[in-house]
Design an enzyme around this catalytic site. Structure first.
Site, PDB file in Angstrom:
ATOM      1  N   GLY A 179      49.265  28.897  34.403  1.00  0.00           N
ATOM      2  CA  GLY A 179      48.505  27.823  35.034  1.00  0.00           C
ATOM      3  C   GLY A 179      47.113  27.718  34.451  1.00  0.00           C
ATOM      4  CG  HIS A 203      54.604  32.588  37.190  1.00  0.00           C
ATOM      5  ND1 HIS A 203      54.474  32.550  38.564  1.00  0.00           N
ATOM      6  CD2 HIS A 203      54.649  33.914  36.863  1.00  0.00           C
ATOM      7  CE1 HIS A 203      54.452  33.777  39.043  1.00  0.00           C
ATOM      8  NE2 HIS A 203      54.554  34.615  38.035  1.00  0.00           N
ATOM      9  CB  SER A 204      50.972  34.096  36.842  1.00  0.00           C
ATOM     10  OG  SER A 204      50.016  35.102  37.020  1.00  0.00           O
ATOM     11  CE1 TYR A 205      44.531  34.608  31.813  1.00  0.00           C
ATOM     12  CE2 TYR A 205      45.700  33.432  30.082  1.00  0.00           C
ATOM     13  CZ  TYR A 205      44.529  34.009  30.565  1.00  0.00           C
ATOM     14  OH  TYR A 205      43.384  33.968  29.808  1.00  0.00           O
TER      15      TYR A 205
END
Length: 341
Positions: A221, A217-219
């Site tokens: 990735g 998720h988010s960072y």
């Protein structure tokens, strides 16, 4: 609010005590509670990092199922985003204001275990410990201060009683800054990117699973993409599919090579915040993985809203691998062919 109720806490006490609101971090309460759930409800074990840590050095940890390294079939790896969240969490805001299902990784863990996956839960934001500075270190910091000489002279002329009153007021106004602290980084785990690579080298790459899957998720990735850059051949050989949820990675800024971008187009899918229905195709300006709607415009909800689609994506990826046919990451009504990207 809902978390405090589930913990059986006295809500009036927490809501009316200004001192406790400032002094006791809600982050600590949530983190401790989620760690307990990971161990008691999900039956995960806590593993210390670095694996060869001495008694005195700073340490971090991850969580994993008992069969994480010996499961011959499937392994699921979970990576949350940046900020205050810790292992087992997607979004603290959701945990506090909505529920544990949407805000934590627990639904992913439970479903994965039910479907025969081993599980590893990363802890990429646990990068350092804070220790109190010694008097010598405080003095050294003061000596090398960049304040102008005139300002330091004016400070020196302030009467001692005035200084005491100011110090007392500052401690009352902000009790968390009573002591000066310094950060000591954890060896080989000083950033989310370092942490992902370390866990890959010492755990994931050593696992027996034929199919390794990531949800990032988010960072998280971005951390996964950095892992690919650093361990390209190994990741391609072991990882079957990657589900990103509103990932903030950027193939240009991270200087991702052509071979990695091609692999991502074939094996990754990014569920992004969008007003479109769940799994509907979303246009992207970047030449990497397909982007589809997570069925919500709220960044922090993307992992929860895309939850059923992600497990379907993984299931299709295994079938496709076995039949040498690439899967589609979305519903039949909104199919996306990888060749279109």
């Amino acid at each position: 609010m809902k978390l405090l109720e589930s913990l059986g806490c006295d809500l009036d006490y927490y809501l009316t005590s200004v001192y406790l609101q400032n002094r006791i971090s809600s982050t600590c309460i949530i983190t401790k509670y989620i760690y307990e759930l990971l161990q008691k409800e999900c039956h995960l074990k806590k593993v210390t990092l670095p694996v060869d840590a001495t008694e005195t050095e700073p340490k971090s940890f991850i969580f994993m199922s008992e069969d994480a390294l010996i499961n011959p079939d499937k392994l699921l790896v979970l990576i949350h985003g940046n900020g205050v969240v810790r292992a087992g969490q997607w979004a603290r805001r959701l945990i506090i204001n909505e529920d544990l299902d949407s805000g934590t990784q627990i639904p992913y863990i439970k479903r994965a275990i039910e479907e025969g996956y081993g599980v590893i839960v990363l802890n990429p934001n646990e990068n350092y410990i804070e220790v109190e500075k010694t008097k010598a270190q405080i003095q050294l910091s003061s000596d090398i201060s960049e304040e102008p000489a005139e300002k330091r002279e004016r400070k020196d002329k302030i009467p001692k009683e005035t200084k005491k009153r100011r110090d007392f007021y500052e401690k009352y106004r902000n009790p968390q800054k009573e002591k000066e602290t310094m950060q000591i980084y954890i060896r080989d785990n000083g950033s989310p990117e370092e942490h992902a690579i370390y866990v890959w080298d010492h755990f994931i790459s050593q696992s027996a699973a034929e199919n390794v899957f990531f949800v990032a998720h988010s960072y998280g990735g971005l951390a996964f993409v950095e892992l690919m850059i650093q361990r390209e051949a190994e990741v391609k050989n072991r990882v079957t599919a990657v589900a990103l949820t509103d990932s903030v990675h950027n193939v240009w800024h991270q200087e991702v090579g052509k071979t990695i971008r091609e692999w991502m187009r074939e094996n990754c899918c990014n569920w992004v915040s969008s007003s479109e229905p769940l799994d509907a195709s979303v246009e992207s300006m970047l030449p990497d993985c397909p982007r589809v709607s997570a069925g919500t415009e709220r960044h922090e909800l993307t992992s929860w809203k895309s939850f059923p689609s992600i497990f379907k994506f993984f299931s299709e990826a295994v079938k496709a691998k076995n039949s040498l046919v690439k899967p589609t990451p979305t519903r039949r009504s909104n199919r996306i062919k990888y060749e279109e990207f």
